[in-house]
Design an enzyme around this catalytic site. Structure first.
Site, PDB file in Angstrom:
ATOM      1  CG  ASN A   1      -1.887   1.161   1.250  1.00  0.00           C
ATOM      2  OD1 ASN A   1      -1.872   2.026   0.380  1.00  0.00           O
ATOM      3  ND2 ASN A   1      -2.736   1.202   2.263  1.00  0.00           N
TER       4      ASN A   1
ATOM      5  NE  ARG B   1      -6.270   1.960  -0.161  1.00  0.00           N
ATOM      6  CZ  ARG B   1      -5.961   3.237   0.059  1.00  0.00           C
ATOM      7  NH1 ARG B   1      -4.694   3.603   0.160  1.00  0.00           N
ATOM      8  NH2 ARG B   1      -6.907   4.143   0.155  1.00  0.00           N
TER       9      ARG B   1
ATOM     10  CG  HIS C   1     -11.970   5.200   2.393  1.00  0.00           C
ATOM     11  ND1 HIS C   1     -12.498   6.371   2.915  1.00  0.00           N
ATOM     12  CD2 HIS C   1     -10.623   5.355   2.414  1.00  0.00           C
ATOM     13  CE1 HIS C   1     -11.514   7.200   3.230  1.00  0.00           C
ATOM     14  NE2 HIS C   1     -10.375   6.606   2.943  1.00  0.00           N
TER      15      HIS C   1
ATOM     16  CG  HIS D   1     -12.773   4.380   6.285  1.00  0.00           C
ATOM     17  ND1 HIS D   1     -12.159   3.153   6.161  1.00  0.00           N
ATOM     18  CD2 HIS D   1     -11.780   5.302   6.189  1.00  0.00           C
ATOM     19  CE1 HIS D   1     -10.857   3.329   6.003  1.00  0.00           C
ATOM     20  NE2 HIS D   1     -10.605   4.634   6.028  1.00  0.00           N
TER      21      HIS D   1
ATOM     22  CG  ASN E   1      -4.953  12.082   7.588  1.00  0.00           C
ATOM     23  OD1 ASN E   1      -5.069  13.122   8.226  1.00  0.00           O
ATOM     24  ND2 ASN E   1      -4.262  12.028   6.462  1.00  0.00           N
TER      25      ASN E   1
ATOM     26  NE  ARG F   1      -7.489  13.309   1.822  1.00  0.00           N
ATOM     27  CZ  ARG F   1      -7.644  12.005   1.622  1.00  0.00           C
ATOM     28  NH1 ARG F   1      -8.528  11.568   0.751  1.00  0.00           N
ATOM     29  NH2 ARG F   1      -6.932  11.143   2.315  1.00  0.00           N
TER      30      ARG F   1
ATOM     31  CD  GLU G   1      -8.162   0.277   3.898  1.00  0.00           C
ATOM     32  OE1 GLU G   1      -8.669   1.091   3.104  1.00  0.00           O
ATOM     33  OE2 GLU G   1      -7.301   0.587   4.741  1.00  0.00           O
TER      34      GLU G   1
END
Length: 408
Positions: A9, A93, A181, A208, A211, A241, A379
């Site tokens: 990832n 990922r 996600h 979820h 960050n 964000r 994940e």
């Protein structure tokens, strides 16, 4: 000699990795770790399944290992230092699969060209996700690699849930709500039947929260709506964000503040969210511990937006049977969960305050009409399952049992 699957990832300056035992149907994790500071002060840390440190390495400050050097080091380390492990596949990922990829795919040169063309849809993520694939292909061209997409789980949403009210000349170019996600939501969906059969066959809202934060409505464990849209900056406020913005704000910043596209991109991805509102930190732990008014307001805004989006997703799912919290904030911030559940009492959620403070799996009170859960996401395991299954299908004669828990 144990056959293992490596899951990568990759972010902008780090590579997280896990090693899974491919010889067992349960795909138990054997090792995990990360390489950080790829372009500043690289460091390598390896942990066992319990989280205990096994090995660490620190490069000199200013050394530029980069993604290529980081992946090369990791592949060589597994070969030379972990002689009991035979690497048989690598799963990655990848944030964006676009319209074409609604499920994991075995990587080929044609697939890589197609994924590279999606970079404008995820400019801050896609290049970093693809670089390790290129490096592994150069180092081990014989090694199967599987790309697993954060957008794929949402591709089965109703068409109306994916559409923008724009001319078809624009939406026909792939401008639509993709959602992200997805690997996290897919993992949560795979656990619901065991934990809460009513939720698994009914309507679940998954939060979820980390960050990067988003929410998703599941009906019978399938995504029907999500807060993130065309990019991973949409929806909830996040660490840095902005979340949802009136497009007119962007036009104002261009016309009145003289900002160009790159300046706006930097602002809404890296300088906004909890960091921008508080002026203190993007870390929820820091904000919750702070006595500053701006820190409290950032937390207030975050939980308010969760409540607004929760109502929207309940409408999309036409009801709610369960609320699930996951990811860093969702799993470890009982204060945030308490505030969200308190504000959602009108939906029939009754919180067990003691269970919530102790981060228990089940946090709803007896008799609550809507159940509430804290489920750690995984994940990496989802990527390992997909990698196993995809490689098995590509080579039917390979003695690999079907991976458990996959939902796509």
């Amino acid at each position: 000699m144990a056959d293992v699957i490596l899951v990568l990832n990759a972010g902008s300056s780090s590579i997280k990795f896990c090693v899974f035992d491919a010889g067992s149907e349960a795909l138990p994790m054997l090792l995990r770790g990360q390489i950080e500071g790829l372009y500043t002060a690289p460091s390598f840390r390896l942990k066992d399944v319990a989280g205990a440190d096994i090995e660490a390495k620190q490069w000199e400050k200013g050394a530029e290992l980069g993604h290529a050097g980081g992946v090369a080091y990791l592949v060589d380390y597994l070969r030379s230092q972990r002689e009991g492990h035979r690497l048989v596949a690598v799963g990655h990922r990848v944030v964006h699969g676009g319209i074409a990829y609604a499920s994991p795919v075995l990587v080929t040169p044609e697939v890589m060209r197609a994924l590279a063309k999606l970079t404008p849809l995820a400019p801050l993520h896609q290049p970093h996700n693809l670089k390790p694939i290129e490096v592994v292909a150069q180092l081990r061209p014989d090694l199967p690699q599987v790309a697993c997409f954060d957008t794929a789980f949402h591709r089965r949403q109703p068409e109306v849930a994916q559409a923008f009210a724009l001319p078809r000349s624009i939406t026909g170019q792939g401008v639509r709500r993709y959602g992200f996600h997805g690997l996290s939501y897919e993992y949560i969906a795979s656990t619901l039947a065991e934990l809460d059969p009513k939720a698994a066959s009914g309507r679940t809202i998954v939060a979820h929260l980390g960050n990067g934060s988003s929410m998703c409505a599941l009906v019978e464990r399938r995504s029907v709506a999500s807060t993130m849209g065309f990019t991973a900056v949409d929806g909830l406020p996040m660490g840095t964000r902005s979340g949802n913005l009136d497009p007119g704000v962007l036009l104002y910043m261009m016309d009145e503040l003289g900002m160009d596209a790159r300046a706006i991109e930097n602002l809404i991805y890296k300088q906004s969210g909890l960091l921008g509102v508080s002026g203190i930190s993007s870390d929820m732990r820091t904000l919750l511990d702070s006595g500053e008014a701006d820190a409290r307001f950032a937390v207030d805004l975050y939980t308010y937006r969760i409540g607004r989006e929760l109502g929207s997703l309940v409408a999309a799912a036409q009801g709610i049977d369960a609320l699930v919290f996951t990811a860093g904030i969702g799993e470890h911030a009982p204060t945030i969960r308490e505030r969200v559940c308190r504000d959602a009492a009108w939906l029939g959620i009754e919180l067990d305050a003691a269970a919530n403070r102790k981060n228990r799996l089940r946090i709803h009170a007896p008799g609550s009409r809507v159940s509430a859960w804290v489920i750690p996401t995984n994940e990496e395991l989802m990527v390992a399952r997909h990698t196993w299954k995809t490689c098995s299908q590509a080579s039917p004669n390979t003695a690999v049992p079907d991976a458990p828990g996959t939902t796509s």
